[in-house]
Design an enzyme around this catalytic site. Structure first.
Site, mmCIF file in Angstrom:
data_model
loop_
_atom_site.group_PDB
_atom_site.id
_atom_site.type_symbol
_atom_site.label_atom_id
_atom_site.label_comp_id
_atom_site.label_asym_id
_atom_site.label_seq_id
_atom_site.Cartn_x
_atom_site.Cartn_y
_atom_site.Cartn_z
ATOM 1 N N GLU A 158 -5.752 -8.547 1.032
ATOM 2 C CA GLU A 158 -6.395 -8.051 2.255
ATOM 3 C C GLU A 158 -7.857 -7.799 1.955
ATOM 4 O O GLU A 158 -8.202 -7.260 0.910
ATOM 5 C CB GLU A 158 -5.757 -6.751 2.762
ATOM 6 C CG GLU A 158 -4.396 -6.938 3.372
ATOM 7 C CD GLU A 158 -3.854 -5.669 4.035
ATOM 8 O OE1 GLU A 158 -4.649 -4.860 4.562
ATOM 9 O OE2 GLU A 158 -2.629 -5.495 4.003
ATOM 10 N N GLU B 134 0.805 -1.230 0.000
ATOM 11 C CA GLU B 134 0.000 0.000 0.000
ATOM 12 C C GLU B 134 0.831 1.269 0.000
ATOM 13 O O GLU B 134 0.588 2.181 0.796
ATOM 14 C CB GLU B 134 -0.970 0.003 1.186
ATOM 15 C CG GLU B 134 -1.952 -1.145 1.150
ATOM 16 C CD GLU B 134 -3.101 -0.996 2.140
ATOM 17 O OE1 GLU B 134 -3.044 -0.109 2.997
ATOM 18 O OE2 GLU B 134 -4.050 -1.787 2.040
HETATM 19 C C1 BG6 Z 1 -4.429 -1.965 5.388
HETATM 20 C C2 BG6 Z 1 -3.052 -2.267 5.920
HETATM 21 O O1 BG6 Z 1 -4.430 -0.670 4.922
HETATM 22 O O2 BG6 Z 1 -5.475 -1.956 6.278
HETATM 23 C C3 BG6 Z 1 -3.025 -3.078 7.199
HETATM 24 O O3 BG6 Z 1 -2.274 -2.893 4.938
HETATM 25 C C4 BG6 Z 1 -4.107 -2.576 8.144
HETATM 26 O O4 BG6 Z 1 -1.741 -2.996 7.765
HETATM 27 C C5 BG6 Z 1 -5.446 -2.761 7.451
HETATM 28 O O5 BG6 Z 1 -4.108 -3.204 9.388
HETATM 29 C C6 BG6 Z 1 -6.636 -2.352 8.312
HETATM 30 O O6 BG6 Z 1 -6.460 -1.035 8.769
HETATM 31 P P1 BG6 Z 1 -6.536 -0.701 10.315
HETATM 32 O O7 BG6 Z 1 -6.139 0.728 10.407
HETATM 33 O O8 BG6 Z 1 -7.933 -0.939 10.690
HETATM 34 O O9 BG6 Z 1 -5.589 -1.619 10.994
#
Ligand code: BG6
Length: 467
Positions: A368, A164
């Site tokens: 993700e 990202e």
């Molecule tokens: C993504 C990242 O943007 O979102 C992760 O790659 C992150 O590292 C995930 O944990 C969820 O975001 P957050 O801020 O809820 O942890």
């Protein structure tokens, strides 16, 4: 429903080093930007000292992955565990740790999907030359990447370079922009972003030399923006929001140059980064083998005209910024919003996968996708997270539809395998299929507890898709 998932579809789960490992300074590891930022907030939430303690529980966690039936596991290597000060001595203990993890995954028939850089720049490089602001950081990264290819490439086929970058570049603290005066911020940011693209290309090209059979690509923060109305300027604004937050990066990765609209913006704002003539060949040679897609939500935008007080290019906010002369963020009244403000939209995933495939014709894997919320351990000692099951089910169905549409999707790896340190909300916000029994300030016994979503996902994998 007809399942379109291939027999070798990679059903996975994901994580990143600073969010799970803990052991932030054990066995020679150096401090990272992620550690530094977590310690700044450690009076209000958990930090990287212990996280999910994967460093000491990796065997137990990999055995749980095996029980779940995972075909793949996506994790990141911490640059500062391998090279503690970013560009100096290699730390053999760091290499040893990831060797143990990779070997144990393979012993359990789980394919490692490795990310090289997930928000955790070695802090020594900030002290040395403000990290990515210096071109030297790109060369330091290339050296680190080569070290990983040489150490682990005999067993790792799938690599992601940066996680990202397109989102990271928007967040001042992730870019260690602590002392940059506001009037210089956009210039510094644009230079850092460019050096990260250069680093990405150098690492990709090195991978091709060292590991000709490997597959390498970026992991991209992927959103899809709808126009707030059918006014043509809102339709343009929605497109520009995607262009400025995601597509400019995909264009750079895939074609080795910034698209025209982005070059025009950088020039108009007087923030075009310094480049060298030899960069062009490096950037153009590094087209990815695949795209790793991180997807959580969609956005809505309306046109935001510039005015006297806000000339073209004036930014408001960071992650989901508004940009005068281009776009302004709006709410989507048609979508459910999570406790943490995420607009849930499985159809957006199908649209986005089709859109990327039409433009770049590259295979994709979802690295993700998940629901962050405050799970409750019930009196029966379980976590009944049907809301997470619903979220994952709808997104898997959207992935299945995209394959039916003709998209080459070869894997799905939700965020996250275990609960972990949320990048912004500590342990209050959980994403895991496996609960980690700790709170922000009470480590308890760090017990691993399978959530209902664990058993549900186990069936999905067993059936190679939804029933
Ligand atoms: C993504 C990242 O943007 O979102 C992760 O790659 C992150 O590292 C995930 O944990 C969820 O975001 P957050 O801020 O809820 O942890």
């Amino acid at each position: 429903m007809t399942n379109y998932f291939s027999n070798d579809f990679l059903w996975g789960a994901s994580s990143s080093a600073f969010q799970i490992e803990g052991a932030w300074n054990e066995d020679g590891k150096g401090k990272t930007v992620a550690d530094y930022n977590a310690f700044l907030k450690s009076d209000v939430q958990a930090d990287t000292t212990v996280a999910s303690d994967f460093y000491h529980h990796y065997k137990e966690d990999i055995l749980l992955m095996k029980e779940l039936g995972l075909k793949a596991y996506r994790f990141s290597i911490s640059w500062a565990r391998i090279i503690p000060d970013g560009d100096g001595e290699v730390n053999q203990q760091g290499i040893d740790f990831y060797n143990k993890v990779i070997d144990f995954l393979l012993e359990n028939d789980i394919t490692p999907l490795v990310t090289l850089y997930h928000f955790d720049l070695p802090f020594a490089l900030v002290d040395k030359y403000n990290g990515w602001e210096s071109r030297d950081c790109a060369y330091a990264f290339e050296r680190y990447a080569k070290t990983c290819f040489e150490a682990f490439g005999d067993r790792v086929t799938y690599w992601q370079v940066h996680n990202e970058q397109n989102l990271m570049a928007r967040v001042n603290i992730r870019m260690n922009m602590y002392d940059v005066p506001a009037e210089q911020a956009e210039k510094v940011r644009a230079q850092m972003d460019y050096h990260m693209f250069l680093a990405h290309a150098l690492a990709t090209n090195a991978c091709r030399d060292i590991l000709p059979d490997a597959q390498i690509g970026p992991a991209v923060s992927s959103t899809m923006t709808y126009p707030h109305s059918n006014r043509p300027e809102d339709v343009w604004a929605a497109r520009m929001n995607d262009n400025f937050k995601t597509n400019y990066a995909l264009e750079m990765y895939c074609f080795g140059e910034y698209p025209g609209y982005y070059q025009a913006y950088l020039k108009k704002c007087g923030i075009y980064p310094e480049t060298k003539p030899e960069d062009e060949a490096i950037l153009k040679a590094s087209k990815p083998d695949y795209l790793a897609v991180n997807y959580y939500r969609t956005l809505v935008a309306s046109y935001l005209p510039a005015d006297e007080a806000h000339p073209v290019g004036t930014k408001v906010n960071d992650i989901d910024f508004d940009l005068y002369g281009y776009f302004k963020m709006e709410k989507n009244e048609n979508l459910v919003v999570t406790d943490y403000g995420i607009q849930v939209d499985p159809t957006g995933l199908r649209l986005l996968l089709n859109d990327y495939y039409e433009k770049y014709r590259l295979p994709m894997i979802i690295t993700e996708n998940g629901l962050g919320t405050g799970d409750q351990l019930t009196e029966d000692g379980k976590i009944h997270d049907d809301y997470r099951i619903d979220y994952l089910k709808d997104h898997i169905a959207a992935g299945n539809d995209a394959i039916a549409d003709g998209v080459e999707l070869f894997g799905y790896s939700p965020w996250s395998f275990t609960d972990l340190l949320s990048s912004r909300q500590g342990f209050a916000k959980r994403y895991g299929l496996v609960y980690i029994d700790r709170d922000d300030f009470d480590l308890k016994e760090l017990r691993r507890i399978r959530k209902d979503s664990f058993y549900w996902y186990q069936d999905v994998i067993r059936n190679n898709g939804l029933d």
